[in-house]
Design a protein around this motif. Sequence first.
Motif, PDB file in Angstrom:
ATOM      1  N   LYS A  99       0.934  -1.258   0.061  1.00 54.80           N
ATOM      2  CA  LYS A  99      -0.090  -0.043  -0.014  1.00 54.80           C
ATOM      3  C   LYS A  99       0.780   1.231   0.116  1.00 54.80           C
ATOM      4  O   LYS A  99       1.864   1.345   0.535  1.00 54.80           O
TER       5      LYS A  99
ATOM      6  N   THR B  33      -9.575   0.799  17.196  1.00 50.56           N
ATOM      7  CA  THR B  33     -10.886  -0.158  16.892  1.00 50.56           C
ATOM      8  C   THR B  33     -11.186  -0.351  18.368  1.00 50.56           C
ATOM      9  O   THR B  33     -12.487  -1.098  18.514  1.00 50.56           O
TER      10      THR B  33
ATOM     11  N   SER C  10      -3.280   2.067  14.565  1.00 52.23           N
ATOM     12  CA  SER C  10      -4.126   0.924  14.089  1.00 52.23           C
ATOM     13  C   SER C  10      -4.182  -0.377  14.983  1.00 52.23           C
ATOM     14  O   SER C  10      -5.257  -1.279  14.622  1.00 52.23           O
ATOM     15  N   ASP C  11      -3.024  -0.404  15.575  1.00 58.01           N
ATOM     16  CA  ASP C  11      -2.885  -1.904  16.566  1.00 58.01           C
ATOM     17  C   ASP C  11      -2.124  -1.448  17.710  1.00 58.01           C
ATOM     18  O   ASP C  11      -1.607  -0.545  17.674  1.00 58.01           O
TER      19      ASP C  11
ATOM     20  N   ALA D 202     -10.061   6.154   8.348  1.00 60.76           N
ATOM     21  CA  ALA D 202     -10.738   4.969   8.085  1.00 60.76           C
ATOM     22  C   ALA D 202      -9.664   3.846   7.558  1.00 60.76           C
ATOM     23  O   ALA D 202      -8.909   4.367   6.695  1.00 60.76           O
ATOM     24  N   ASN D 203      -9.855   2.700   7.725  1.00 60.30           N
ATOM     25  CA  ASN D 203      -9.039   1.482   7.277  1.00 60.30           C
ATOM     26  C   ASN D 203      -7.365   1.769   7.480  1.00 60.30           C
ATOM     27  O   ASN D 203      -6.806   1.649   6.379  1.00 60.30           O
ATOM     28  N   PRO D 204      -7.141   2.138   8.574  1.00 65.28           N
ATOM     29  CA  PRO D 204      -5.481   2.504   8.692  1.00 65.28           C
ATOM     30  C   PRO D 204      -4.816   1.190   8.487  1.00 65.28           C
ATOM     31  O   PRO D 204      -5.451   0.063   8.709  1.00 65.28           O
ATOM     32  N   SER D 205      -3.616   1.331   8.044  1.00 59.90           N
ATOM     33  CA  SER D 205      -2.500   0.177   7.592  1.00 59.90           C
ATOM     34  C   SER D 205      -2.165  -0.459   8.991  1.00 59.90           C
ATOM     35  O   SER D 205      -1.967   0.298   9.981  1.00 59.90           O
ATOM     36  N   LYS D 206      -1.404  -1.397   8.937  1.00 64.26           N
ATOM     37  CA  LYS D 206      -0.793  -2.070  10.305  1.00 64.26           C
ATOM     38  C   LYS D 206       0.287  -1.207  10.541  1.00 64.26           C
ATOM     39  O   LYS D 206       1.026  -0.476   9.932  1.00 64.26           O
TER      40      LYS D 206
END
Length: 908
Positions: A3, A73, A112-113, A90-94
């Motif tokens: 990405k 999240t 995001s994590d 929205a939809n963040p990458s690792k």
Amino acid sequence: MRKQPFYWLYLILFSAKAAFSQQTVNIWATDPSARVNFGVEKLKTALSVAGYQVTLNKSIAKNSYQIVVGVATDPVFQKLTLGQKLTLAANPSKESFELLKQPTSPLFVAGSDASGALYGCLELAEQFKKNQRLPQQLSLKDQPEMVLRGTCIGIQKPVYLPGREVYEYPYTPETFPWLYDKAQWIRYLDMMVENRYNSLYLWNGHPFASLVKLKDYPYALEVDEATFQKNEALFSFLTTEADKRGIWVIQMFYNIIVSKPFAEKHGIKTQDRNRPIVPLIADYTRKSIAAFVEKYPNVGLLITLGEAMEGQGQDDVDWFTKTIIPGVQDGLKALGKTTEPPIVLRAHDTDAPRVMKSALPLYKNLYTMAKYNGEALTTYTPRGKWADLHRSLSRIGTVHVENVHILANLEPFRYGSADFIQKSVQAMHNVYEANGLHLYPQASYWDWPYTADKAEKRLFQLDRDWIWYKTWARYAWNSKRERPAEINYWGNQLAEKYGLPLDKGKDVLEAYEQTGEISPKLLRRYGITDGNRQTLTLGMLMTQLINPFRYGLFTLMYESEAPEGEMIIEYAEKDWNRQPHLGETPVKVADEVVVHGQKAVEAIERAAASVTQNKEEFGRLRNDVHCQDAMANFYAEKARAALATLRFKYSNDVRDLEKALPHLEKSVSHYAKLVALTKDTYLYANSMQTQQRKIPMRGFEGAYKTWTEMLPVYEKELKTFKHKIDSLKTHSSQTTKQLVLLQPAEVTLQSPQAAWFSAVKGQAVFSDTAAVISGIAPELQALKGIKLAKNQLQSQRTTLTFTTQEPVKLLVGFFNEKKASYLPTPELETDASANDYGQAEIKISNAVLVNGFPPANVHAYSFGAGTHTFNLGKGACLLLGFVKGNQTIPIFDAGMAGNKKNIDWLFE
């Protein structure tokens, strides 16, 4: 496909911490994971050092500056951000993160994590350190480009352990005292997380016999019970500490290697490249892997299929899919788990695309890895078939990792060219299409954790080579940073390191970047190999420059790991034939490296007088710059001498040799300066001090590892050259070389049953074809060769069992063409055992011509008195017979291929 990252911020405002409420900071971590808590503790420490009172509460605190850290999240975290009317990406990458704050809201660190939250805390701490203020308004987003960003440590040594072979190093406190030093591990892991590395690779030949016990093979354990318990404790500690820093531990191992007690129990070798897969060894390996996975299910595995087993064949596919993957699956089954630990397949001496095609239907969590510039750093413009291989692996659909490997052409000098490294990482993306980094230490890999510097107390690589780790990490995270800003960034880093004003910090950067071009250019234009059998900084012999094929030239380096250009021998031939030159030439590189060295010296000297801290280390860096300047001049003069000498090959005019002489004299003078600069500052040039090292001189028993040892070699070379010029001027032609007839040795061949052939013209060399010798070097004509069937040689591994009453050498002719049906030439780049019998070097080039085959080069395998069973491998070759072990085999080019005259004698 990876990405595309999105970057940076649109507004950061910082205000002075004047009001009393701003002196107190409350941090609420909504995620209780160890990784998030580690980030919070790092942030807390940064604020506390600055004088803030920091509290940790699971709620919003009044009258305090509020920071909320969590995973985007997480329901609690989401509720808090929505309550402040803040919108997260929205939809963040690792591993991505956001820092968000409005004037009246808490500061949110949203990952995001858990790793993203950790990195967000580190980024906020770094921002605070830079500005010394907490922001009143902030919006910042960041995420890594590369999925995997890792470093490696070799649990190996510069020399073999007694009674063992290459890569065989059990984990013991006696062999590796540093391995059990928890304080050193914490320092290293902290360096990794500060630079946002997320993977740590531990390299060892066969680690399992130090880490697990096998019910079916209890005798395979290589360490005593007390050491085994220490190893268990070490691995538990290391994996726990790494995990809280967002670091994935990956254990590497070579194939096929078994433990020494296992081998002794079953009367086999610990490793034999040419041994077929046998059920006993497959079962032992499968159960070793299963036990390891069962014990350490969160540790990844890095697999090397080549070197210790025959590469590029079906065996590799079978071993990976029928032994390694089933072993991992067995371990998971024993645990009752289905989550697959990652497996990384190295594309080293194996057909990785073929292996992956067979493996992916069986196991999904697979990665691939290949060397970026071989075992060196040569270019940021890779091309050719090596680039094709990387792209093919990148396009499989899994993550492909670039292995910056060994760096044999850089050691032992310091390297910190941000420009070269940034361009290299960009090439990893743009040329190789890769999305991961695996980074070796910059120097002294085999001597971890120490550097080669000669100091009162040995220096640690972690301290000396800080800029190496920092630069690769910075560009693995984001390779698209603008160059002007990067000059300022690194100028500031170096200014802070040495207590310099910014302009002087930039001078140090200039010195790093000028020297950073020298070794890559020298190796890619003059070198024999990208492998660690060559130590570039020790120099090269004239015969290696004028006749590189004699030394096993690794042509892939010129074809793929260098810009388009010409070798010295190509340039000389074109020059004689008045043909146009192409691309980067030896002359161009000679001119450029001298300029690089001069500019580097000027830059480091501009900064020297202004240094106010870390003066001893600056002095060592300064000396390294002068060393590389001397090395650049040594090579430039020697290359010019080589070109003039090669012209004599065509002209037969002694005046060309006289033109070469002053250049060779100057090269020796520059080398003497290099000796003076290194004799009191370095313990060695190269950390691999085994028989695998061949260029410029064989490194047997640690010999020729310093510049002081090499200087007499170059002085003798010069003296010989002068004498040969004088002889040529006195006599009209070269003195005829005296024939040295190799004498056959008496050997009893137990198997296979075979006829013998005389090594003379007209004799058949195979029992199943009419192919006969059409030309052979006179030195070989007294020998008796072993006549086997060509079909048998090609279809199965050749094993010889023989008895001799005295030491002997077996002469084997390897056809001078890479083809699946021919026995591969011993090649240390892919086979660490390729010199176990002294066979790596070509003894007689173009020695034999057989009808219908390419010319054959002769290699020699040495054996002591006794009975031997020798596995040669699979592929057609010429078994030319045995000679007495004490007979010296002259090294020369027999010219059977019709090549032009050999002029190595000018220096020997």
